[in-house]
Scaffold this active site. Structure first.
Site, PDB file in Angstrom:
ATOM      1  N   HIS A 137       0.921  -1.453  -0.096  1.00  0.00           N
ATOM      2  CA  HIS A 137       0.054  -0.015   0.065  1.00  0.00           C
ATOM      3  C   HIS A 137       0.866   1.347   0.139  1.00  0.00           C
ATOM      4  CE1 HIS A 137      -3.569   2.529   0.750  1.00  0.00           C
ATOM      5  NE2 HIS A 137      -2.958   2.827   1.611  1.00  0.00           N
TER       6      HIS A 137
ATOM      7  N   ASP B 262       0.346 -25.289  14.459  1.00  0.00           N
ATOM      8  CA  ASP B 262       0.545 -23.777  14.866  1.00  0.00           C
ATOM      9  C   ASP B 262       0.406 -23.344  15.939  1.00  0.00           C
ATOM     10  OD1 ASP B 262       0.786 -21.221  13.357  1.00  0.00           O
ATOM     11  OD2 ASP B 262      -1.203 -21.263  12.485  1.00  0.00           O
TER      12      ASP B 262
ATOM     13  N   ARG C 152       4.554 -12.638  17.295  1.00  0.00           N
ATOM     14  CA  ARG C 152       4.123 -11.246  17.819  1.00  0.00           C
ATOM     15  C   ARG C 152       3.038 -11.354  19.109  1.00  0.00           C
ATOM     16  NH1 ARG C 152       2.112  -9.004  12.004  1.00  0.00           N
ATOM     17  NH2 ARG C 152       4.265 -10.280  11.630  1.00  0.00           N
TER      18      ARG C 152
ATOM     19  N   LYS D 288      -5.529 -19.892  17.895  1.00  0.00           N
ATOM     20  CA  LYS D 288      -4.184 -20.051  18.488  1.00  0.00           C
ATOM     21  C   LYS D 288      -3.516 -18.832  18.954  1.00  0.00           C
ATOM     22  CE  LYS D 288      -1.874 -18.997  14.597  1.00  0.00           C
ATOM     23  NZ  LYS D 288      -1.135 -17.936  14.582  1.00  0.00           N
TER      24      LYS D 288
ATOM     25  N   GLY E  78      -0.639 -22.934   8.941  1.00  0.00           N
ATOM     26  CA  GLY E  78       0.199 -23.987   9.839  1.00  0.00           C
ATOM     27  C   GLY E  78       1.184 -23.266  10.365  1.00  0.00           C
TER      28      GLY E  78
ATOM     29  N   SER F 138       4.439 -21.838  11.190  1.00  0.00           N
ATOM     30  CA  SER F 138       5.242 -20.964  10.283  1.00  0.00           C
ATOM     31  C   SER F 138       5.545 -19.643  11.011  1.00  0.00           C
ATOM     32  CB  SER F 138       4.747 -20.738   8.762  1.00  0.00           C
ATOM     33  OG  SER F 138       3.434 -20.557   8.815  1.00  0.00           O
TER      34      SER F 138
ATOM     35  N   ALA G 118       7.774 -16.324   9.334  1.00  0.00           N
ATOM     36  CA  ALA G 118       8.659 -15.725   8.098  1.00  0.00           C
ATOM     37  C   ALA G 118      10.021 -15.661   8.320  1.00  0.00           C
ATOM     38  CB  ALA G 118       8.088 -14.340   8.063  1.00  0.00           C
TER      39      ALA G 118
END
Length: 350
Positions: free
Chosen positions: A33, A248, A259, A195, A140, A142, A144
């Site tokens: 954006h 997850d 986070r 989760k 799932g 993960s 980054a």
């Protein structure tokens, strides 16, 4: 054969997935954006805010022009925050060519705040059926950061259209990134969203100084109430012991990369929620999802005591230790009451 793919959202996850798809030989345009971010990524090949040490493939095109990103796209991958999905999808629709009909994929993990809808439901409502093929969910365990360093990662590609799920599976598969297909979209999306709520609680326990016993108890009983709500809404109970369920939950509820965990940890250390969110610099999906889950549980008549406790901390400013004491002093109950509820639900469907 190379596929033309538009990835919408240049946060850490969108950036890594776009780069992975380029490395897999596809023609990828990453949309952001913010024009300044597009210029930064194209000129420096780094996403300084989200992944400062990860160099992007020179072949990845980054733009703030949505029409350019969507041009000829056979697959559109939404990787924007849950509560931005609707507005971005509304912008996408008029830009699609008459006969384009891309496969729609999303990698968001939350529930829309105003409507309580899952992300695939939002996309289905906004993008007309004659302007798309199937809708596929990627979910799932993960982070980054781990995918950026090519850690072995396994996810789920869920869709009611098996052919579309298999096509998306093929796009992403390589030596370190593996996808399995699943037809239980509802279960996959509910596990992915809920989760995040439990991960806030896990982080808070760490911030308060609790040990491994406590964290294991929270994750296990958190999975029980995620399953309870998901099954009541029509999900397959088996989904919650898979990658988008327990997988997850483990990664999000135990990692400093999460986070949601970090937000909970800060709360446990005494920081106020507004300060936590401001300092995070990224969307903490679990905060808004906690409110939606709390409301869904009430509507569905499902007991979710951990979610309720986290709601009380986030939205009613109750002390964390108070809600922990309340949780521990509840009346005793069977461990697998949720499994009995699932069995009764299955029998009704026979």
């Amino acid at each position: 054969m190379a596929t033309t793919i538009a990835v919408l959202g240049a946060g850490s996850w969108g950036t890594v997935l776009a780069n992975l798809l380029v490395e897999n030989g596809h023609k990828v345009t990453l949309w952001t954006h913010h024009e300044s971010q597009a210029v930064e990524l194209m000129t420096t090949h780094y996403n300084q805010h989200y992944l400062p040490d990860f160099r992007l493939d020179d072949r990845l095109v980054v733009t703030s022009d949505l029409a350019l990103a969507l041009a000829d796209a056979q697959v559109i991958l939404f990787v924007v925050p849950t509560n931005a999905i609707r507005s971005v999808a509304e912008s996408v629709v008029p830009l699609l060519a008459e006969n384009q009909k891309p496969v729609i994929v999303h990698a968001a993990k939350g529930l829309e705040k105003q409507t309580e809808l899952r992300v695939s439901q939002v996309l289905e409502a906004v993008i007309p059926a004659d302007k798309r093929q199937g809708i596929v969910v990627i979910s799932g365990p993960s982070h980054a950061e781990d995918v950026a360093r090519r850690d072995i990662t396994t996810l789920t590609a869920a869709s009611t259209d098996v052919a579309c799920a298999q096509a998306v599976q093929t796009l992403f598969m390589n030596d370190y990134f593996r996808l399995y297909t699943n037809t239980d979209v509802l279960g996959v999306e509910m596990g992915a969203a809920l989760k995040n709520v439990i991960a806030i609680g896990a982080g808070a326990l760490h911030g308060l100084g609790y040990g491994d016993n406590t964290k294991a108890a929270l994750l296990t009983r958190g999975l029980a109430e995620i399953t309870r709500l998901g099954v009541k809404m029509g999900a397959d109970p088996m989904t919650f012991i898979g990658l988008s369920g327990v997988g997850d939950l483990i990664v999000t509820g135990t990692s400093v990369h999460s986070r949601n965990w970090r937000a909970g940890n800060a709360l446990g250390q005494g920081e106020a929620l507004p300060d936590v969110l401001e300092n995070m610099g990224m969307v903490v999906e679990g905060v808004s999802t906690t409110k939606v889950a709390h409301e869904l549980a009430a509507e569905q008549g499902v007991d979710m005591p951990i979610t309720d406790a986290i709601y009380r901390v986030l939205y009613q400013n109750e002390p964390i230790r108070t809600v922990i004491t309340d949780l521990m002093r509840r009346a005793g109950k069977p461990e697998f009451d949720f499994a009995q509820d699932s069995l009764q639900t299955d029998q009704k469907h026979v």
